[in-house]
Design a protein around this motif. Sequence first.
Motif, PDB file in Angstrom:
ATOM      1  N   VAL A  87      61.311  17.306  37.710  1.00 12.52           N
ATOM      2  CA  VAL A  87      61.346  17.813  36.333  1.00 12.52           C
ATOM      3  C   VAL A  87      60.023  18.494  35.982  1.00 12.52           C
ATOM      4  N   GLU A  88      58.924  17.949  36.442  1.00 14.15           N
ATOM      5  CA  GLU A  88      57.625  18.594  36.181  1.00 14.15           C
ATOM      6  C   GLU A  88      57.571  19.980  36.807  1.00 14.15           C
ATOM      7  N   MET A  89      58.134  20.148  38.006  1.00 16.71           N
ATOM      8  CA  MET A  89      58.171  21.485  38.612  1.00 16.71           C
ATOM      9  C   MET A  89      59.114  22.409  37.854  1.00 16.71           C
ATOM     10  N   LEU A  90      60.253  21.894  37.391  1.00 20.71           N
ATOM     11  CA  LEU A  90      61.176  22.716  36.605  1.00 20.71           C
ATOM     12  C   LEU A  90      60.507  23.222  35.328  1.00 20.71           C
ATOM     13  N   ALA A  91      59.629  22.416  34.749  1.00 18.41           N
ATOM     14  CA  ALA A  91      58.967  22.776  33.488  1.00 18.41           C
ATOM     15  C   ALA A  91      57.736  23.648  33.695  1.00 18.41           C
ATOM     16  N   ASP A  92      57.285  23.805  34.929  1.00 17.94           N
ATOM     17  CA  ASP A  92      56.011  24.479  35.204  1.00 17.94           C
ATOM     18  C   ASP A  92      56.172  25.979  35.434  1.00 17.94           C
ATOM     19  N   ASP A  93      56.775  26.657  34.502  1.00 15.29           N
ATOM     20  CA  ASP A  93      56.787  28.115  34.469  1.00 15.29           C
ATOM     21  C   ASP A  93      57.153  28.538  33.046  1.00 15.29           C
ATOM     22  N   PRO A  94      56.968  29.808  32.706  1.00 11.02           N
ATOM     23  CA  PRO A  94      57.202  30.212  31.309  1.00 11.02           C
ATOM     24  C   PRO A  94      58.607  29.909  30.795  1.00 11.02           C
ATOM     25  N   LEU A  95      59.638  30.098  31.617  1.00 14.14           N
ATOM     26  CA  LEU A  95      60.997  29.805  31.163  1.00 14.14           C
ATOM     27  C   LEU A  95      61.235  28.302  31.077  1.00 14.14           C
ATOM     28  N   GLY A  96      60.844  27.591  32.096  1.00 14.59           N
ATOM     29  CA  GLY A  96      61.050  26.149  32.122  1.00 14.59           C
ATOM     30  C   GLY A  96      60.286  25.428  31.042  1.00 14.59           C
ATOM     31  N   ALA A  97      59.125  25.947  30.692  1.00 16.18           N
ATOM     32  CA  ALA A  97      58.315  25.306  29.650  1.00 16.18           C
ATOM     33  C   ALA A  97      59.056  25.284  28.315  1.00 16.18           C
ATOM     34  N   ARG A  98      59.960  26.238  28.107  1.00 17.23           N
ATOM     35  CA  ARG A  98      60.718  26.307  26.856  1.00 17.23           C
ATOM     36  C   ARG A  98      61.977  25.453  26.870  1.00 17.23           C
ATOM     37  N   ARG A  99      62.481  25.123  28.064  1.00 19.78           N
ATOM     38  CA  ARG A  99      63.773  24.442  28.089  1.00 19.78           C
ATOM     39  C   ARG A  99      63.762  23.075  28.764  1.00 19.78           C
TER      40      ARG A  99
ATOM     41  N   SER B  65      61.832  19.148  29.477  1.00 22.47           N
ATOM     42  CA  SER B  65      61.009  18.177  28.778  1.00 22.47           C
ATOM     43  C   SER B  65      60.712  16.982  29.680  1.00 22.47           C
ATOM     44  N   PRO B  66      59.636  17.042  30.453  1.00 21.48           N
ATOM     45  CA  PRO B  66      59.299  15.920  31.335  1.00 21.48           C
ATOM     46  C   PRO B  66      58.939  14.639  30.586  1.00 21.48           C
ATOM     47  N   ASP B  67      58.740  14.725  29.273  1.00 17.28           N
ATOM     48  CA  ASP B  67      58.387  13.538  28.495  1.00 17.28           C
ATOM     49  C   ASP B  67      59.556  12.568  28.323  1.00 17.28           C
ATOM     50  N   ASP B  68      60.778  13.073  28.448  1.00 10.88           N
ATOM     51  CA  ASP B  68      61.960  12.227  28.301  1.00 10.88           C
ATOM     52  C   ASP B  68      62.869  12.466  29.506  1.00 10.88           C
ATOM     53  N   LEU B  69      62.834  11.562  30.467  1.00  8.97           N
ATOM     54  CA  LEU B  69      63.613  11.730  31.698  1.00  8.97           C
ATOM     55  C   LEU B  69      65.061  11.264  31.564  1.00  8.97           C
ATOM     56  N   SER B  70      65.442  10.677  30.431  1.00 11.27           N
ATOM     57  CA  SER B  70      66.789  10.102  30.326  1.00 11.27           C
ATOM     58  C   SER B  70      67.907  11.122  30.571  1.00 11.27           C
ATOM     59  N   PRO B  71      67.861  12.345  30.015  1.00  7.95           N
ATOM     60  CA  PRO B  71      68.969  13.262  30.315  1.00  7.95           C
ATOM     61  C   PRO B  71      68.971  13.697  31.786  1.00  7.95           C
ATOM     62  N   TYR B  72      67.804  13.787  32.392  1.00 10.74           N
ATOM     63  CA  TYR B  72      67.713  14.155  33.805  1.00 10.74           C
ATOM     64  C   TYR B  72      68.251  13.038  34.688  1.00 10.74           C
ATOM     65  N   LEU B  73      67.987  11.801  34.295  1.00 10.53           N
ATOM     66  CA  LEU B  73      68.487  10.664  35.048  1.00 10.53           C
ATOM     67  C   LEU B  73      70.010  10.641  35.023  1.00 10.53           C
ATOM     68  N   ALA B  74      70.594  10.871  33.860  1.00 12.24           N
ATOM     69  CA  ALA B  74      72.055  10.906  33.751  1.00 12.24           C
ATOM     70  C   ALA B  74      72.633  12.027  34.621  1.00 12.24           C
ATOM     71  N   ALA B  75      72.000  13.192  34.592  1.00  8.92           N
ATOM     72  CA  ALA B  75      72.465  14.314  35.408  1.00  8.92           C
ATOM     73  C   ALA B  75      72.296  14.001  36.891  1.00  8.92           C
ATOM     74  N   PHE B  76      71.166  13.418  37.266  1.00 11.99           N
ATOM     75  CA  PHE B  76      70.913  13.089  38.666  1.00 11.99           C
ATOM     76  C   PHE B  76      71.969  12.109  39.185  1.00 11.99           C
ATOM     77  N   GLU B  77      72.322  11.127  38.383  1.00 15.30           N
ATOM     78  CA  GLU B  77      73.339  10.159  38.801  1.00 15.30           C
ATOM     79  C   GLU B  77      74.674  10.846  39.065  1.00 15.30           C
ATOM     80  N   GLN B  78      75.046  11.812  38.222  1.00 15.43           N
ATOM     81  CA  GLN B  78      76.282  12.566  38.444  1.00 15.43           C
ATOM     82  C   GLN B  78      76.181  13.396  39.721  1.00 15.43           C
ATOM     83  N   LEU B  79      75.068  14.079  39.896  1.00 18.79           N
ATOM     84  CA  LEU B  79      74.884  14.905  41.088  1.00 18.79           C
ATOM     85  C   LEU B  79      74.918  14.050  42.348  1.00 18.79           C
ATOM     86  N   ASP B  80      74.249  12.922  42.300  1.00 18.70           N
ATOM     87  CA  ASP B  80      74.147  12.050  43.459  1.00 18.70           C
ATOM     88  C   ASP B  80      75.512  11.492  43.864  1.00 18.70           C
ATOM     89  N   ALA B  81      76.407  11.320  42.905  1.00 16.85           N
ATOM     90  CA  ALA B  81      77.737  10.778  43.179  1.00 16.85           C
ATOM     91  C   ALA B  81      78.726  11.844  43.662  1.00 16.85           C
TER      92      ALA B  81
END
Length: 150
Positions: free
Chosen positions: A18-30, A32-48
């Motif tokens: 997530v930190e790499m996704l946020a580390d560019d001008p576009l990613g910085a706007r969309r 949020s490495p401060d809250d990993l909960s939505p990424y965790l939910a997405a990762f669980e779906q992807l992993d399954a």
Amino acid sequence: MGDLEIRAATVDDLRAIVEMLADDPLGARRESPDDLSPYLAAFEQLDADPHQQVIVAVREGRVVGTLQLTTIPGLSRRGATRSLIEGVRIHADERGGGLGTQLIEWAVEDSRRQGCQLVQLTSDATRTSARRFYERLGFVASHVGFKMNL
């Protein structure tokens, strides 16, 4: 630069991804490495999902690159299976050293191993250097893409 390992991501890699996704001008706007909960939910779906792979490149125990590879069965092109490469990011410390090329080449080879007949990807139109990078690797800008935010 140390040995490179390309492997499936684990939940322990999520913050670095997530930190790499946020580390560019576009990613910085969309992103949020401060809250990993939505990424965790997405990762669980992807992993399954057997058609999804979240991949990381690891050097000396540190996640330095990532991409998502999706396998898509289809009817067009005589029932061809294609793969879709998304979310390609390289850590700022590693850019320009060939890691992006290694990751994309890995994804293309994995797509071949899975029997895909086509590999596709999109890149934001503002990322002109990314477009040159993908063209250098043999990708052709063949279509116009459309998106609709929901």
